[in-house]
Design an enzyme around this catalytic site. Structure first.
Site, mmCIF file in Angstrom:
data_model
loop_
_atom_site.group_PDB
_atom_site.id
_atom_site.type_symbol
_atom_site.label_atom_id
_atom_site.label_comp_id
_atom_site.label_asym_id
_atom_site.label_seq_id
_atom_site.Cartn_x
_atom_site.Cartn_y
_atom_site.Cartn_z
ATOM 1 C CG HIS A 96 18.079 60.837 -1.742
ATOM 2 N ND1 HIS A 96 17.388 61.762 -1.010
ATOM 3 C CD2 HIS A 96 18.400 61.714 -2.909
ATOM 4 C CE1 HIS A 96 17.424 63.158 -1.456
ATOM 5 N NE2 HIS A 96 18.064 62.771 -2.723
ATOM 6 C CE LYS A 101 40.110 78.549 6.501
ATOM 7 N NZ LYS A 101 39.529 79.593 7.586
ATOM 8 N NE ARG A 144 22.441 65.191 -1.898
ATOM 9 C CZ ARG A 144 21.653 65.436 -2.913
ATOM 10 N NH1 ARG A 144 22.210 65.731 -3.716
ATOM 11 N NH2 ARG A 144 20.576 64.732 -2.913
ATOM 12 N NE ARG A 151 16.966 67.002 -9.224
ATOM 13 C CZ ARG A 151 17.550 67.602 -10.184
ATOM 14 N NH1 ARG A 151 16.875 68.177 -11.233
ATOM 15 N NH2 ARG A 151 18.800 67.746 -10.443
ATOM 16 C CB THR A 152 17.921 67.274 -2.426
ATOM 17 O OG1 THR A 152 17.795 66.332 -3.182
ATOM 18 C CG2 THR A 152 17.635 66.663 -0.755
#
Ligand code: CP
Length: 314
Positions: free
Chosen positions: A139, A89, A111, A61-62
């Site tokens: 959030h 890496k 995020r 969703r986000t």
């Protein structure tokens, strides 16, 4: 419309925002909502601006909502996926972000599984940050879209009783909602197994009710939270079946609730665990309205941050 001007470079959480700033975002989202109903769903507001979406954790969703919001505002977008980047890496997150910043990106949507990651980067770098979920901390755009949806369904946030059920301890959605809703005058109740209620949560201005029926009987809104197995290193309750038996919202449980109660869930939903399928797909559920409203809220945040950047850049 509120007269407050947006001056912040970043949106990393609702903890530090004022009631006026939250109102400004919600009012701006209201005015941008109509763009998505036009035959040509696009405005030139962010033309020439570049936004990088950096997701170090899975999201449906986000991530999609932010990307679509950026496109609706005519921004150029870059999508960074941790799994296919040079972080595998050994490159540090700060070095990775500095490389993206050196491409003259204006806004980074991030995020990250570490609580506080976007906050620390935002303090050190010139690029604007939007927190799309940091660990178990915040959030903010989810809480803003939740508040927008409550206002849309109930007409106000002032005095509205919102009950959160489930894994409050690991929920960044609950934390951002608690900061936001209490500032906007809503009454917040949290309910769940004792082991999943954060210690001293009452100090944030919320009421704890352990009994499900007591918690929902006079709620205007029930916001269900997923049991976050991926964040739990120990056993917080005996079994998922026992959790569902005690805390699931289903048609029988809802008999004690108000007739006009609204059922919300930030997603992703564990169907049949925190909510039964018939309630999830039933008339009280506004779960998909939340997703729709998320688009306008994220357009508003991008728009306001872009305006603040113009002032910072002179
Ligand atoms: N509500 C929410 O954050 O959903 P995603 O994890 O799919 O983005």
């Amino acid at each position: 419309m509120t007269k407050t001007a947006w001056t912040r470079k970043d949106l990393v959480g609702l903890k530090d925002l004022s009631r006026e700033e939250i109102t400004l975002i919600l009012d701006t989202a209201k005015s941008l909502q109509e763009v998505s109903t036009r035959p040509v769903k696009k405005v030139p507001t962010l033309r020439g601006r570049t936004v990088a979406n950096m997701f170090f954790e899975p999201s449906t969703r986000t991530r999609i909502s932010f990307e679509l919001a950026e496109k609706r505002l005519s921004a150029d977008t870059i999508n960074f996926s941790a799994a296919t980047s040079s972080t595998v890496k050994g490159e540090s997150i700060k070095d990775t972000v500095r490389n993206i910043e050196s491409l003259k990106v204006d806004i980074i949507v991030m995020r990250h599984p570490a609580s506080g990651a976007p906050h620390r980067l935002a303090e050190r770098l010139d690029v604007s940050f939007i927190n799309a979920g940091d660990g178990i901390n915040e959030h903010p755009t989810q809480a803003l879209l939740d508040m927008f949806t409550i206002k849309e369904k109930k007409g106000t946030l002032e005095g509205v009783k919102v009950t959160f059920i489930g894994d409050i301890l690991h929920s960044r959605v609950a934390r951002s909602n608690i900061w936001g809703l209490t500032k906007m005058g809503a009454k917040v109740v949290v309910c769940g197994p004792k082991t999943l209620i954060p210690p001293k949560v009452e100090e944030l201005g919320v009421e704890v009710i352990y009994d499900l029926y007591d918690a929902i009987k006079d709620a205007d809104v029930i916001n269900l939270l997923r049991i976050q197995m991926e964040r739990q290193s120990e056993c917080f309750f005996p079994s998922i079946r026992e959790y569902a038996n005690t805390y699931q919202i289903n048609r029988k449980v809802l008999e004690v609730a108000k007739k006009d109660v609204v059922i919300m869930h930030p997603g992703p939903v564990n169907r049949g665990i925190e909510v039964s399928s018939d309630v999830m797909d039933g008339p009280s559920s506004v779960i998909l309205d939340q997703v729709t409203n998320g688009l306008a809220v994220r357009m508003a945040v991008l728009y306001l941050l872009s305006g603040a950047r113009k002032k910072i850049e002179g």
